[in-house]
Design a protein around this motif. Sequence first.
Motif, short mmCIF file in Angstrom:
data_model
loop_
_atom_site.label_atom_id
_atom_site.label_comp_id
_atom_site.label_asym_id
_atom_site.label_seq_id
_atom_site.Cartn_x
_atom_site.Cartn_y
_atom_site.Cartn_z
N VAL A 58 1.30 -7.23 -17.95
CA VAL A 58 -0.16 -7.22 -17.94
C VAL A 58 -0.74 -5.95 -18.58
CG1 VAL A 58 -0.28 -8.72 -15.92
CG2 VAL A 58 -0.31 -6.24 -15.60
N GLN A 59 0.13 -5.00 -18.92
CA GLN A 59 -0.36 -3.83 -19.65
C GLN A 59 -0.82 -4.22 -21.04
OE1 GLN A 59 -0.77 -0.91 -18.04
NE2 GLN A 59 0.02 -2.10 -16.29
N GLN A 60 -0.45 -5.41 -21.50
CA GLN A 60 -0.86 -5.89 -22.82
C GLN A 60 -2.30 -6.42 -22.82
OE1 GLN A 60 2.00 -8.53 -24.73
NE2 GLN A 60 3.62 -7.77 -23.39
N LEU A 61 -2.87 -6.63 -21.65
CA LEU A 61 -4.21 -7.21 -21.55
C LEU A 61 -5.28 -6.18 -21.87
CD1 LEU A 61 -3.78 -9.30 -18.27
CD2 LEU A 61 -3.56 -10.09 -20.62
N THR A 62 -6.34 -6.65 -22.52
CA THR A 62 -7.48 -5.79 -22.85
C THR A 62 -8.77 -6.48 -22.39
OG1 THR A 62 -6.31 -4.99 -24.81
CG2 THR A 62 -8.68 -4.62 -24.72
N PRO A 63 -9.65 -5.71 -21.68
CA PRO A 63 -9.44 -4.36 -21.17
C PRO A 63 -8.36 -4.35 -20.08
CG PRO A 63 -11.41 -5.31 -20.20
CD PRO A 63 -10.95 -6.28 -21.24
N ALA A 64 -7.82 -3.19 -19.81
CA ALA A 64 -6.77 -3.08 -18.80
C ALA A 64 -7.30 -3.51 -17.44
CB ALA A 64 -6.27 -1.64 -18.74
N PRO A 65 -6.60 -4.41 -16.78
CA PRO A 65 -7.08 -4.91 -15.48
C PRO A 65 -6.90 -3.89 -14.36
CG PRO A 65 -4.95 -5.85 -15.96
CD PRO A 65 -5.34 -5.06 -17.18
N ARG A 66 -7.73 -4.03 -13.36
CA ARG A 66 -7.51 -3.33 -12.10
C ARG A 66 -6.53 -4.18 -11.31
NH1 ARG A 66 -10.75 -3.34 -7.36
NH2 ARG A 66 -12.38 -4.44 -8.51
N ILE A 67 -5.45 -3.60 -10.86
CA ILE A 67 -4.34 -4.36 -10.26
C ILE A 67 -4.28 -4.11 -8.76
CG2 ILE A 67 -1.84 -4.65 -10.22
CD1 ILE A 67 -1.83 -3.82 -13.18
N ILE A 68 -4.20 -5.20 -8.01
CA ILE A 68 -3.99 -5.12 -6.57
C ILE A 68 -2.79 -6.01 -6.25
CG2 ILE A 68 -4.94 -5.41 -4.27
CD1 ILE A 68 -7.72 -5.32 -5.46
N THR A 69 -1.73 -5.41 -5.75
CA THR A 69 -0.56 -6.20 -5.39
C THR A 69 -0.74 -6.80 -4.01
OG1 THR A 69 0.54 -4.22 -4.54
CG2 THR A 69 1.00 -4.84 -6.82
N GLY A 70 -0.27 -8.03 -3.84
CA GLY A 70 -0.33 -8.70 -2.56
C GLY A 70 1.04 -9.20 -2.17
N LYS A 71 1.10 -10.07 -1.16
CA LYS A 71 2.36 -10.66 -0.75
C LYS A 71 2.74 -11.74 -1.77
CE LYS A 71 1.97 -9.89 4.25
NZ LYS A 71 0.65 -9.29 4.39
N TRP A 72 3.79 -11.51 -2.53
CA TRP A 72 4.26 -12.46 -3.54
C TRP A 72 3.21 -12.75 -4.61
CZ3 TRP A 72 4.54 -14.24 1.73
CH2 TRP A 72 5.75 -13.89 2.36
N SER A 73 2.38 -11.76 -4.92
CA SER A 73 1.35 -11.98 -5.92
C SER A 73 0.90 -10.66 -6.52
CB SER A 73 0.14 -12.70 -5.32
OG SER A 73 -0.50 -11.87 -4.36
N VAL A 74 0.29 -10.76 -7.71
CA VAL A 74 -0.37 -9.63 -8.35
C VAL A 74 -1.78 -10.10 -8.72
CG1 VAL A 74 -0.43 -8.09 -10.34
CG2 VAL A 74 1.76 -8.63 -9.24
N ASN A 75 -2.79 -9.39 -8.24
CA ASN A 75 -4.18 -9.74 -8.50
C ASN A 75 -4.71 -8.90 -9.65
OD1 ASN A 75 -4.82 -11.48 -5.95
ND2 ASN A 75 -3.80 -9.66 -5.16
#
Length: 275
Positions: free
Chosen positions: A155-172
């Motif tokens: 997801v570092q390839q995404l523009t603009p860079a997303p705000r990332i919140i990790t969850g249980k078995w997931s990445v938001n």
Amino acid sequence: MIYLLSAEGRRALRSVASQRVLYAFDFDGTLAPLSPNRHGVKIPRSVSEWLKELAKRAPCAIVSGRSVADLTPRVAGTVPYLIGNHGIEGPAADAQLARTAERICAEWKGHMTTQLAEAFRTLSIDVEDKRYSLTLHFRDAAEPAKVQLAILGLVQQLTPAPRIITGKWSVNLLPPGHATKGSATLALTKQLKRDGLFFVGDDETDESVFSLKTGIIMGVRVGRAAESHAKFYVKHQSEVEEVLRFLVHRMDRTPEAAEEDDRKPNAPREAANDL
């Protein structure tokens, strides 16, 4: 952390019940048990009934990473206020910011279905489009830690860079600079002219509420976590029902009657548990 249903925790909860508070709850893992089928998650009837009773006595909100459209049929009017998409949606939401978030998420999803499509298939990543945010699920992964690490790199390839919140078995993935669960819940607290906020949540996505510098009177985490900003915890999701019942019963009693009940050594089992 202090166990909320200990003697010390119950004393603190009694104090909360006497104040003008907004009662807010996360959905998955808090009001509703976690499930491998995210589409089938619902609030147990007994929890829903106690939540409805609490909402008759004080303002209540559900604060979730799910979209409001997803939450609405699951909640079925139990509480009047819904905050979705990690704070992007809600009663105090900014419409222009939501439109910007929708555009950014559409661009991200386009990138995922083209440049990142093969990598996502290899990792068995399920992309959930929540309109204003995206969630990448990997519950079925044999090595979830490795898959999460791979996702964080991709997801570092995404523009603009997303705000990332990790969850249980997931990445938001949230558009940068947008609301959080914490800011949205605090804004609702102020909008309703309440003196503070009571909040129960269960994972990293809820830490923006627990870590509020002002406004939060009590933060409760489902499951003890030394790194959490919450001061209190319950041991598992099923204890949330007891917390709701406790609050309803305390609100229905005068301080004098409550003190008298506390002194009764042979009170019925249910009453003793509720005090």
